[in-house]
Write a protein that holds these residues in place. Structure first.
Motif, PDB file in Angstrom:
ATOM      1  N   VAL A  42      23.164  31.243  43.844  1.00 29.85           N
ATOM      2  CA  VAL A  42      24.131  31.487  42.761  1.00 29.85           C
ATOM      3  C   VAL A  42      24.165  32.969  42.397  1.00 29.85           C
ATOM      4  O   VAL A  42      25.236  33.544  42.190  1.00 29.85           O
ATOM      5  N   GLY A  43      22.991  33.598  42.354  1.00 30.02           N
ATOM      6  CA  GLY A  43      22.935  35.027  42.039  1.00 30.02           C
ATOM      7  C   GLY A  43      23.652  35.873  43.079  1.00 30.02           C
ATOM      8  O   GLY A  43      24.345  36.837  42.742  1.00 30.02           O
ATOM      9  N   SER A  44      23.511  35.502  44.344  1.00 24.46           N
ATOM     10  CA  SER A  44      24.176  36.260  45.416  1.00 24.46           C
ATOM     11  C   SER A  44      25.689  36.091  45.340  1.00 24.46           C
ATOM     12  O   SER A  44      26.441  37.060  45.515  1.00 24.46           O
ATOM     13  N   ILE A  45      26.133  34.883  45.065  1.00 27.82           N
ATOM     14  CA  ILE A  45      27.576  34.655  44.915  1.00 27.82           C
ATOM     15  C   ILE A  45      28.110  35.436  43.717  1.00 27.82           C
ATOM     16  O   ILE A  45      29.192  36.034  43.776  1.00 27.82           O
ATOM     17  N   ALA A  46      27.340  35.458  42.636  1.00 27.06           N
ATOM     18  CA  ALA A  46      27.771  36.176  41.429  1.00 27.06           C
ATOM     19  C   ALA A  46      27.886  37.679  41.674  1.00 27.06           C
ATOM     20  O   ALA A  46      28.637  38.375  40.981  1.00 27.06           O
ATOM     21  N   ARG A  47      27.158  38.189  42.660  1.00 29.27           N
ATOM     22  CA  ARG A  47      27.198  39.620  42.953  1.00 29.27           C
ATOM     23  C   ARG A  47      28.436  40.026  43.760  1.00 29.27           C
ATOM     24  O   ARG A  47      28.641  41.210  44.021  1.00 29.27           O
ATOM     25  N   VAL A  48      29.247  39.062  44.136  1.00 26.10           N
ATOM     26  CA  VAL A  48      30.548  39.380  44.729  1.00 26.10           C
ATOM     27  C   VAL A  48      31.473  39.625  43.541  1.00 26.10           C
ATOM     28  O   VAL A  48      32.202  38.755  43.090  1.00 26.10           O
ATOM     29  N   ASP A  49      31.381  40.823  43.008  1.00 26.29           N
ATOM     30  CA  ASP A  49      32.041  41.179  41.759  1.00 26.29           C
ATOM     31  C   ASP A  49      32.856  42.458  41.934  1.00 26.29           C
ATOM     32  O   ASP A  49      33.074  42.910  43.062  1.00 26.29           O
ATOM     33  N   SER A  50      33.287  43.031  40.822  1.00 27.99           N
ATOM     34  CA  SER A  50      34.100  44.246  40.903  1.00 27.99           C
ATOM     35  C   SER A  50      33.325  45.398  41.532  1.00 27.99           C
ATOM     36  O   SER A  50      33.897  46.214  42.255  1.00 27.99           O
ATOM     37  N   GLU A  51      32.042  45.479  41.291  1.00 23.39           N
ATOM     38  CA  GLU A  51      31.219  46.516  41.919  1.00 23.39           C
ATOM     39  C   GLU A  51      31.214  46.354  43.437  1.00 23.39           C
ATOM     40  O   GLU A  51      31.324  47.334  44.180  1.00 23.39           O
ATOM     41  N   ALA A  52      31.116  45.103  43.901  1.00 21.60           N
ATOM     42  CA  ALA A  52      31.141  44.837  45.344  1.00 21.60           C
ATOM     43  C   ALA A  52      32.486  45.247  45.941  1.00 21.60           C
ATOM     44  O   ALA A  52      32.543  45.841  47.016  1.00 21.60           O
ATOM     45  N   VAL A  53      33.552  44.942  45.232  1.00 23.33           N
ATOM     46  CA  VAL A  53      34.894  45.305  45.714  1.00 23.33           C
ATOM     47  C   VAL A  53      35.029  46.825  45.798  1.00 23.33           C
ATOM     48  O   VAL A  53      35.558  47.366  46.775  1.00 23.33           O
ATOM     49  N   LYS A  54      34.521  47.520  44.788  1.00 21.66           N
ATOM     50  CA  LYS A  54      34.574  48.991  44.806  1.00 21.66           C
ATOM     51  C   LYS A  54      33.830  49.552  46.011  1.00 21.66           C
ATOM     52  O   LYS A  54      34.316  50.461  46.682  1.00 21.66           O
ATOM     53  N   LEU A  55      32.641  49.023  46.254  1.00 24.79           N
ATOM     54  CA  LEU A  55      31.856  49.477  47.416  1.00 24.79           C
ATOM     55  C   LEU A  55      32.614  49.229  48.719  1.00 24.79           C
ATOM     56  O   LEU A  55      32.640  50.068  49.614  1.00 24.79           O
ATOM     57  N   LEU A  56      33.231  48.077  48.806  1.00 21.05           N
ATOM     58  CA  LEU A  56      33.975  47.719  50.011  1.00 21.05           C
ATOM     59  C   LEU A  56      35.185  48.627  50.199  1.00 21.05           C
ATOM     60  O   LEU A  56      35.438  49.125  51.304  1.00 21.05           O
ATOM     61  N   LEU A  57      35.912  48.858  49.132  1.00 23.20           N
ATOM     62  CA  LEU A  57      37.109  49.702  49.220  1.00 23.20           C
ATOM     63  C   LEU A  57      36.773  51.159  49.521  1.00 23.20           C
ATOM     64  O   LEU A  57      37.579  51.879  50.120  1.00 23.20           O
ATOM     65  N   LYS A  58      35.599  51.607  49.109  1.00 22.10           N
ATOM     66  CA  LYS A  58      35.170  52.975  49.395  1.00 22.10           C
ATOM     67  C   LYS A  58      34.587  53.103  50.804  1.00 22.10           C
ATOM     68  O   LYS A  58      34.187  54.185  51.217  1.00 22.10           O
ATOM     69  N   GLY A  59      34.517  51.994  51.522  1.00 17.15           N
ATOM     70  CA  GLY A  59      33.989  52.030  52.879  1.00 17.15           C
ATOM     71  C   GLY A  59      32.474  52.076  52.944  1.00 17.15           C
ATOM     72  O   GLY A  59      31.904  52.362  53.989  1.00 17.15           O
ATOM     73  N   ARG A  60      31.812  51.758  51.864  1.00 12.90           N
ATOM     74  CA  ARG A  60      30.338  51.761  51.819  1.00 12.90           C
ATOM     75  C   ARG A  60      29.836  50.357  52.179  1.00 12.90           C
ATOM     76  O   ARG A  60      29.329  49.627  51.352  1.00 12.90           O
TER      77      ARG A  60
END
Length: 143
Positions: A42-60
């Motif tokens: 549940v914690g790992s799923i919850a970490r798919v959040d706006s911070e994760a999206v930002k990291l992904l969009l920045k190519g990190r």
């Protein structure tokens, strides 16, 4: 090798969750709880959040993967997927060919998992006990 073994074991736990998901009335989440991976799942799923999206969009991508606990989630999802695909046909055959035995087995799994979860709850009071009994009565009445 130690890390790889950890993820293989996690994939096996995911396969157990997938097996539960193809069984009517049994939850993969319950199996995750019993196997001790519910909080991490549940914690790992919850970490798919706006911070994760930002990291992904920045190519990190590495930071994204680490942020969401990617290897854990990949192991779980792979195990669930393999199990669902492998067992769906078997469940169909068992439910059509041996319905009473199959439903009895499912019922036993549900009762056993309920007992396991109830044992993990501490601090029972009369109110909680009454709600448990009321829930059981309603469940039997609805069925």
């Amino acid at each position: 090798m130690k890390g790889l073994l950890k993820y293989i074991v996690t994939a096996i736990k995911g396969a157990c969750m997938g097996a539960a998901d193809v069984i009517p009335g049994v939850s993969g989440g319950t199996i995750a709880f019993i196997m001790g991976i519910y909080d991490e799942f549940v914690g790992s799923i919850a970490r798919v959040d706006s911070e994760a999206v930002k990291l992904l969009l920045k190519g990190r991508f590495r930071d994204f993967w680490k942020h969401i606990n990617g290897w854990f989630l990949l192991s779980i999802v792979a195990g669930i997927g393999v199990s669902v695909v492998a067992l769906a046909g078997l469940m169909q055959m068992l439910l059509s060919g041996h319905p009473i035995q199959t439903w009895a087995f499912f019922f036993g799994l549900i009762v056993a998992s309920s007992i396991f979860i109830l044992r993990g709850i501490s601090g029972w009071k009369l109110r909680e006990g009454l709600f448990l009994v009321l829930g059981c009565v309603l469940g039997v009445t609805v069925c």
